[in-house]
Design an enzyme around this catalytic site. Structure first.
Site, PDB file in Angstrom:
ATOM      1  N   HIS C  57       0.821  -1.209   0.000  1.00  0.00           N
ATOM      2  CA  HIS C  57       0.000   0.000   0.000  1.00  0.00           C
ATOM      3  C   HIS C  57       0.858   1.262   0.000  1.00  0.00           C
ATOM      4  O   HIS C  57       0.358   2.351   0.300  1.00  0.00           O
ATOM      5  CB  HIS C  57      -0.904   0.034   1.227  1.00  0.00           C
ATOM      6  CG  HIS C  57      -1.722  -1.192   1.415  1.00  0.00           C
ATOM      7  ND1 HIS C  57      -2.605  -1.629   0.461  1.00  0.00           N
ATOM      8  CD2 HIS C  57      -1.788  -2.092   2.432  1.00  0.00           C
ATOM      9  CE1 HIS C  57      -3.186  -2.739   0.895  1.00  0.00           C
ATOM     10  NE2 HIS C  57      -2.701  -3.048   2.072  1.00  0.00           N
ATOM     11  N   HIS C 219      -6.897  -4.717  -1.057  1.00  0.00           N
ATOM     12  CA  HIS C 219      -6.119  -5.956  -0.988  1.00  0.00           C
ATOM     13  C   HIS C 219      -6.323  -6.853  -2.190  1.00  0.00           C
ATOM     14  O   HIS C 219      -6.133  -8.058  -2.127  1.00  0.00           O
ATOM     15  CB  HIS C 219      -6.465  -6.725   0.293  1.00  0.00           C
ATOM     16  CG  HIS C 219      -6.072  -5.987   1.522  1.00  0.00           C
ATOM     17  ND1 HIS C 219      -6.933  -5.162   2.181  1.00  0.00           N
ATOM     18  CD2 HIS C 219      -4.899  -5.905   2.181  1.00  0.00           C
ATOM     19  CE1 HIS C 219      -6.322  -4.617   3.214  1.00  0.00           C
ATOM     20  NE2 HIS C 219      -5.087  -5.041   3.235  1.00  0.00           N
TER      21      HIS C 219
END
Ligand SMILES: Nc1ncnc2c1ncn2[C@@H]1O[C@H](COP(=O)(O)OP(=O)(O)O)[C@@H](O)[C@H]1O
Ligand SMILES: Nc1ncnc2c1ncn2[C@@H]1O[C@H](COP(=O)(O)OP(=O)(O)O)[C@@H](O)[C@H]1O
Ligand SMILES: [Mg+2]
Ligand SMILES: [Mg+2]
Ligand SMILES: [Mg+2]
Ligand SMILES: [Mg+2]
Lengths: 333, 207, 333, 207
Positions: C57, C219
């Site tokens: 991320h 995700h």
């Protein structure tokens, strides 16, 4: 083609409107397609720096407009150099009388359009000098080509020269520094995927799942050659070999290094690449004095990386450290 | 050639570019940056608008206007190059009409201006490879007594042949030169649009 | 799988080494996988802010470590929450005695691992409070789910709470502000492509050329539903509808808005999206007082965008404007 | 069950996870984030190393160590959940050997600890859906006079059945719950690894 746009025809206008809405510190002249600083231009008597080029490389150049860096940016259509009218409008908007420096990436289109703009500006009594950036060592012999492309070093030139202009240096000095920074900078890039220009509607080339393009530029064109995809370590070795063959570095040399994502490469991977660059250079006792890791000169949604190494002297390092306050590069006070 | 014919010519180019836009872009995608059709289309759309209602009392006015408009609207390499070409052609035609000999000279002035700006020589795999033979063919026809239509037809054929001949060449100018040997085997987009321009001339004159 | 890595197993370690090499202002504890500020920790008596989560991320969270924002970050394996040992090591490294705030994105794994870390830290005599961020309105009914996911609002919480901690607020006040910022923030995301986790080796889902996933997390999992690809304007309308249904905004309300790229989306497109968001919100007389456009909370090489809107009060805006000096967010002095 | 058997069990789990790693990840890719196999593999590789040469004088020591190692190495949702389970099982076995009745109680303690931590109920499409029926089946066999091998075999079968039964369920806990109705039709990764864990127990005991 998968794009977050409304239509290929309106991308540039709408992106410029978005830039205007997101950055109150910038002024976007939508008609002339010129981005300047909202707080007027530059300090009285200061040299103005104008750059520009095709869109699709964001944050280059609009993201580098602000105190300590560019005075104005002229975004062309996607991957198409801006037209002379844009640079003329920019020059007229920001010239304080001390003259403007055009920072031009070495592509036939950019060079010709900026050259025409320089002639037009001269006719308007504006002093213009031009620095052409040509750092891409993937393009080798300029007697057989249009000369080396301008890529990552543009960020170094814009930052360092921007700091010098901010200090009040005159046009000749500013242009000279631009040439010096360019002369000691080299880049090399690889692509893992092609990018898709909105108006073209499909990827610039097909690349099998296990191959990469080696020695690409920033316009979605294929590279010098195609190769099997390799581990980051070997890719970095290839890039550094090409860079160092052209600009040898000795133990103790200080450098500014940029590991730049071409658009679709995760930052996680860019750090993996930077680790390899750092390991290789420090292994030769070359000092990475400053660095940038991130997306600075992109090629739309291309996956890949470019590596730029500038052999920097003390002046350049000091100018690098000088304050800069732009959307994409910001430090100091 | 008169003013209306000049206007018809640039309008015919615009129509041809509109029709072959995707093809030009596709050619540029192989060895360039996939925008030549888009660039030419943007430019000649602007030209069509610009010359539509303009007042002109010399042939060249229309062509100078076309060139200036191309410079202001195209960008890229082709914008300044074609823009200067049309400006140079137009500047050489400062009368209400032009005979074939005068037009041949104007075309040559256009070629010279492209070469001065872009520094490309024949064989570099650029628009020059279509433009130069077209000018030569036009001149040859005129010198051997051919009329405007014959000259323009010969120019169009020569441009097309020149365009085709770019395929085996390795590029030495412009963006495709970065590809080195990989540029071999692809037809040059600029030479292709130049062939369209001369075909449009031939068709306009023949009408 | 096309990645600039050496091997899936070594990505995280090598990326951390790259972060360490690129950012002398950070200290990377490679063994414990903890990123802290190199200049010691925080000022004496200050509350420490610790966040963390799966890697992939970036720049979240390591890129937000620095004065005015996080004190430490704990990167887990790619898309896998960190283990309690990491947060414990971080807490031990940075606690000044004033306690630590854990900023946790609401995923079962993150919540459980941070919870275990909090227990371990308490056993070591460290005061811990936790703020759970759950801003993703694509996840609706928490009686039928693990509750809303934490996504973009994490950046807002970390920035605003970081500024408050820097001002010397105590642990309770810092935690309370974290909860307030989260409570007034909402996010929604769409994906145009799946992402590929290095260890998984292939994209998380197949998505036809003309479709998008609506309501995705960060995700790589599929979203709530699949839809035909639509123009940016309609995508923004869908996202804002979901956001405003959950948190209505009235004329005159001030907001902080983030248009965040998920990894492979060109900045050019993000500005097109921001233009649509700005047009829609200002059309309802909602004020975009501050904004971020760029890649802040990514999902590896996913193409797509998330939109986060925080209905900010004057305190929050003032804290937003306070100086911050981290790799990924930097302003003020 | 004695100390060596406990060690063999976790090693057998590690072997099974190693073998089915990609399968677990693939299941997690459909309704999760494509890491369950990777997580379990990282965890049980660490467990194998941790218990390899450890000194232990009670059965539980090995299992507590396994649980602690899982917590320290897995991350994700499954790390704390399986970690607590093994820690709870281990804590309930504080003697050099354990009879089937004691082991049944330990398994139940493990289940309780997972449910306390994760708050999932049967039918939520989680590891509980394999774990709970396995515990019940183990207890049932023991209560009806079955030996360790029979009980473990019954538990393994029940876990497998529970795992299979997750397919038609809509997830209400963990990451797959975000998918809502789209989670239906996929087998839960955690229930699948739980089935592997009980199969490993049955095979270890049967050896
Ligand atoms: N130096 C040059 N001289 C003449 N023609 C050139 C030169 N450089 C490029 N060209 C022509 O321009 C064409 C490309 O035009 P275009 O795609 O519109 O611009 P760009 O290359 O900037 O994207 C080439 O196919 C070639 O024919
Ligand atoms: N609250 C919960 N209670 C019990 N098991 C759960 C819970 N949440 C998730 N799980 C289990 O964890 C599995 C996923 O584990 P894993 O993929 O390793 O972690 P993550 O979801 O964090 O990526 C799911 O398949 C499910 O069986
Ligand atoms: Mg171009
Ligand atoms: Mg082109
Ligand atoms: Mg996970
Ligand atoms: Mg998972």
């Amino acid at each position: 083609m998968k794009k977050l746009i409304n239509s290929p025809e309106t991308v540039l206008d709408e992106a410029l409107a978005g830039i205007a809405a997101a950055h109150p510190e910038l002024r976007v002249d939508a008609k002339n397609k010129v981005i300047t600083r909202a707080d007027g231009t530059i300090r009285a008597g200061g040299v103005a720096l104008i750059s520009g080029g095709g869109s699709g490389h964001e944050p280059l150049h609009g993201g580098f407009v602000g105190p300590g860096m560019l005075t104005a940016a002229c975004p062309g259509e996607v991957f198409t150099s801006p037209v002379p009218d844009q640079m003329l409008a920019a020059a007229q908007a920001v010239d304080s009388g001390a003259g403007v420096l055009f920072i031009v990436k070495n592509y036939t289109g950019d060079v010709l359009n900026f050259q025409m703009a320089a002639e037009l500006a001269a006719e308007e009594g504006i002093m213009v000098k031009t620095v052409v950036v040509d750092d891409d060592v993937a393009v080798q012999d300029s007697t057989w080509t249009a000369g080396r492309r301008g890529t990552g070093a543009t960020v170094f030139v814009e930052k360092i020269v921007g700091a010098l202009a901010e200090q009040g240096a005159d046009l000749a000095a500013v242009a000279e520094m631009g040439r010096r920074v360019n002369a000691c900078s080299r880049s090399f890039a690889v692509a893992l995927t092609a990018c898709t220009a909105p108006a073209a509607g499909k990827p610039g080339f097909d690349l099998p799942e296990d191959e990469m393009e080696v020695g690409v530029g920033i316009h979605g064109e294929p590279g010098r050659r195609r190769d099997k995809l390799r581990p980051a370590r070997e890719i970095v070795a290839t890039a550094l070999e090409a860079i160092l063959a052209d600009q040898p570095l000795a133990a103790g040399d200080e450098t500014i290094v940029m590991v730049n994502g071409l658009g679709a490469t995760p930052l996680l991977e860019l750090y993996v690449v930077f680790n390899e660059v750092a390991t290789a250079l420090t292994g030769q006792n070359v000092v990475i004095a400053r660095s940038l890791v991130g997306n600075y000169v992109t090629s739309l949604d291309m996956a890949g990386v470019s590596i730029t190494v500038c052999k920097a002297d003390a002046d350049m390092l000091a100018l690098w450290d000088a304050p800069v306050n732009t959307p994409a590069l910001r430090w100091g006070t | 050639m008169d003013i209306d014919l000049a206007r018809s010519w640039v309008q015919a180019i615009a129509a041809a570019v509109d029709q072959h836009k995707d093809y030009l872009t596709q050619l540029d995608s192989a060895i360039g940056d996939a925008d030549h059709g888009i660039n030419m289309h943007r430019g000649f759309s602007a030209v069509t608008t610009a010359v539509a209602n303009m007042e002109a009392d010399i042939v060249g006015a229309v062509l100078v206007k076309a060139g200036t408009t191309l410079i202001s609207s195209v960008g890229g390499a082709s914008g300044p190059l074609y823009g200067s070409a049309f400006r140079a052609i137009g500047k050489a035609l400062d009368a209400p009409t032009a005979d074939p000999q005068q037009f041949a000279a104007a075309l040559a002035a256009g070629l010279q201006s492209v070469q001065k700006l872009g520094a490309a020589a024949p064989g570099d795999k650029t628009m020059i490879d279509a433009y130069a033979p077209a000018v030569a063919a036009f001149q040859l026809q005129v010198d051997s007594g051919g009329d405007f239509a014959a000259a323009a037809g010969a120019a169009a054929d020569a441009a097309k042949e020149g365009m085709r001949a770019t395929t085996p060449l390795q590029a030495r100018k412009g963006r495709s030169s970065y590809l080195g040997a990989r540029s071999v085997g692809h037809q040059d987009p600029g030479a292709t649009s130049t062939a369209l321009i001369f075909r449009a001339l031939a068709e306009t004159v023949a009408r």
